[in-house]
Design a protein around this motif. Structure first.
Motif, PDB file in Angstrom:
ATOM      1  N   GLY A  73       0.809  -1.209   0.000  1.00 22.00           N
ATOM      2  CA  GLY A  73       0.000   0.000   0.000  1.00 22.00           C
ATOM      3  C   GLY A  73       0.839   1.255   0.000  1.00 22.00           C
ATOM      4  N   SER A  74       0.291   2.307   0.587  1.00 26.18           N
ATOM      5  CA  SER A  74       1.019   3.572   0.684  1.00 26.18           C
ATOM      6  C   SER A  74       0.977   4.058   2.121  1.00 26.18           C
ATOM      7  CB  SER A  74       0.376   4.624  -0.243  1.00 26.18           C
ATOM      8  OG  SER A  74      -0.974   4.860   0.111  1.00 26.18           O
TER       9      SER A  74
ATOM     10  N   LEU B 108       3.521   2.213  -2.764  1.00 23.11           N
ATOM     11  CA  LEU B 108       4.821   1.550  -2.778  1.00 23.11           C
ATOM     12  C   LEU B 108       4.880   0.424  -3.810  1.00 23.11           C
ATOM     13  CD1 LEU B 108       5.280   1.309   1.091  1.00 23.11           C
ATOM     14  CD2 LEU B 108       6.781   2.603  -0.442  1.00 23.11           C
ATOM     15  N   ASN B 109       5.990   0.320  -4.488  1.00 29.31           N
ATOM     16  CA  ASN B 109       6.316  -0.828  -5.334  1.00 29.31           C
ATOM     17  C   ASN B 109       5.225  -1.176  -6.338  1.00 29.31           C
ATOM     18  OD1 ASN B 109       8.196  -2.839  -6.046  1.00 29.31           O
ATOM     19  ND2 ASN B 109       7.157  -4.369  -4.778  1.00 29.31           N
ATOM     20  N   GLY B 110       4.547  -0.146  -6.881  1.00 33.83           N
ATOM     21  CA  GLY B 110       3.503  -0.398  -7.868  1.00 33.83           C
ATOM     22  C   GLY B 110       2.377  -1.271  -7.348  1.00 33.83           C
ATOM     23  N   SER B 111       2.052  -1.122  -6.064  1.00 33.48           N
ATOM     24  CA  SER B 111       0.998  -1.895  -5.387  1.00 33.48           C
ATOM     25  C   SER B 111       1.367  -3.356  -5.167  1.00 33.48           C
ATOM     26  CB  SER B 111      -0.331  -1.824  -6.157  1.00 33.48           C
ATOM     27  OG  SER B 111      -0.834  -0.499  -6.174  1.00 33.48           O
ATOM     28  N   LYS B 112       2.627  -3.712  -5.433  1.00 31.17           N
ATOM     29  CA  LYS B 112       3.080  -5.075  -5.156  1.00 31.17           C
ATOM     30  C   LYS B 112       3.595  -5.155  -3.721  1.00 31.17           C
ATOM     31  CE  LYS B 112       4.499  -5.843  -9.947  1.00 31.17           C
ATOM     32  NZ  LYS B 112       5.654  -6.152 -10.847  1.00 31.17           N
ATOM     33  N   ASN B 113       3.598  -6.362  -3.171  1.00 28.66           N
ATOM     34  CA  ASN B 113       4.058  -6.561  -1.806  1.00 28.66           C
ATOM     35  C   ASN B 113       5.549  -6.294  -1.668  1.00 28.66           C
ATOM     36  OD1 ASN B 113       1.476  -7.379  -1.058  1.00 28.66           O
ATOM     37  ND2 ASN B 113       1.906  -9.539  -1.416  1.00 28.66           N
TER      38      ASN B 113
END
Length: 393
Positions: free
Chosen positions: A325-326, A333-338
């Protein structure tokens, strides 16, 4: 062996089986963790004692502390996130606060700008403090005195609070529910409770010199709980049962966990067994889930999940943190990736127990444990911004 001895022995064995961390969560995840220990110069260690908290170089370098049962020692027993839309955020510069309940000490309010302790001997010195929940954005916690470790408890206690409200803007504690409100006898303790957002369920330990037994009740306040006082008993109390209480407290299968949590931990191997204590920011009692595919109970690893409006994160006892998330008022963060991060590795006999994030600052509780006893305890503070947002303008 007395019945009380048998009971607590069984509890301690069960807890050890459930929460032991035989597998390392870092090795189990598919993501390559970012090593905070090597990349962060903004990390700070703090230790607790009866006077408050103070900086230390590392947990194992904190002054030695006499190991005591976890109910009786100074430790962070619970951490809870304020809701991002809560009015409690105003004095924190807009960043949601974290409330860390320090047993036998007071409430530590953590924010983007640091941490501050609010002590109150009346509610903490002789009682065990545990479990923070929120009602209308206001943090509430429970207190009790464990008869098993306090054999000299007076048979007549003039003041017996059960739920205490913490007023964040003034740092004042106020009892909102007492044993008298619940019509409980002197030889009883509320040893566990659950609030599902609508109804309260309580497990009550009734003790004598020869035996211990349990009873159960539930109640739904007839008025806003925060308007109740020890003098006003506006509660509709009903008897409950062990079966009903177990049903609301029993961990559910991980398949029933919120979708955001399942997505966050989807990279873990199918045969990796873990337990999740899932907390909603500004919410009710944590929900519990178990992912168990093996026949070896000792392999279950414990994690705590915090679910905020814009992010979700899970922290395992070994310091592996999964995040998606943000962070508050920052980009996704990280293009919505974990993402996976690794907090500084703790020495043998130490573990991370809980955490929270205010703005971009992470706070993680740690403690030195030996079976059911705790020695040194404290928390880690890390600014994640230079790690996660290093390319931001």
């Amino acid at each position: 062996m007395k019945s009380t001895d048998k009971f607590f022995a069984a509890v301690f064995v069960f807890s050890t089986l459930l929460f032991s961390c035989a597998k390392d969560a870092q090795e189990s995840g598919a993501l390559e963790p970012i090593q905070i220990e090597k990349k962060s110069s903004a990390r700070k260690w703090f230790a607790l004692n009866k006077d408050g908290f103070f900086p230390v170089d590392a947990p194992q370098k904190a002054p030695a502390a006499l190991q005591k049962p976890w109910t009786e020692c100074v430790r962070i027993s619970c951490m809870a996130q304020a809701n991002e839309k809560s009015p409690l955020d105003i004095s924190a510069g807009g960043s949601p606060k974290i409330f860390a309940l320090a047993n036998r000490l007071g409430m530590i309010v953590m924010s983007q700008d640091g941490a501050k302790l609010f002590k109150d001997p009346q509610f903490f010195e002789e009682r065990t403090a545990d479990k923070i929940v929120f009602m209308n954005g206001v943090p509430i916690y429970s207190v009790y005195r464990n008869s098993y470790f306090n054999e000299k408890i007076s048979s007549r206690q003039p003041f017996r609070p059960f739920l205490v409200q913490f007023t964040a803007d003034s740092g004042v504690y106020f009892p909102i529910l007492t044993y008298e409100n619940l019509s409980l006898p002197q030889n009883s303790e509320v040893n566990d409770f659950c609030w599902d957002g609508k109804e309260w369920f309580c497990s009550i330990k009734n003790y004598t010199q020869s035996e211990t037994n349990f009873s159960y009740l539930k109640f739904r306040p007839e008025t806003a709980l925060l308007s109740i006082s020890p003098e006003k008993n506006l509660i509709a109390i009903q008897k409950s049962s062990e079966e009903e209480f177990r049903a609301v407290r029993r961990p559910k299968d991980f398949s029933a966990a919120p979708a955001r949590v399942k997505n966050l931990l989807k990279g873990l191997p199918a045969d990796f067994d873990f337990y999740v204590e899932c907390k909603d920011s500004g919410g009710a009692t944590a929900r519990e889930f178990i992912h168990s595919k093996s026949k070896e109970p000792n392999s279950i690893s414990r994690s705590v999940v915090q679910m905020a409006q814009t992010w979700v994160a899970a922290l395992f006892e070994d310091g592996t943190l999964y995040l998606n998330g943000s962070l508050y008022a920052n980009k996704i963060l990280n293009g919505s990736k974990n993402l996976a991060l690794r907090l500084p590795k703790l020495s043998e006999g130490y573990k991370y127990t809980d955490f929270g994030i205010s703005g971009t600052v992470l706070f993680a509780a740690w403690e030195q444990t030996d079976f059911y006893k705790t020695g040194r305890a404290g928390f880690l503070q890390v600014d994640l911004k230079p790690i996660l947002y290093k390319d931001a303008e």
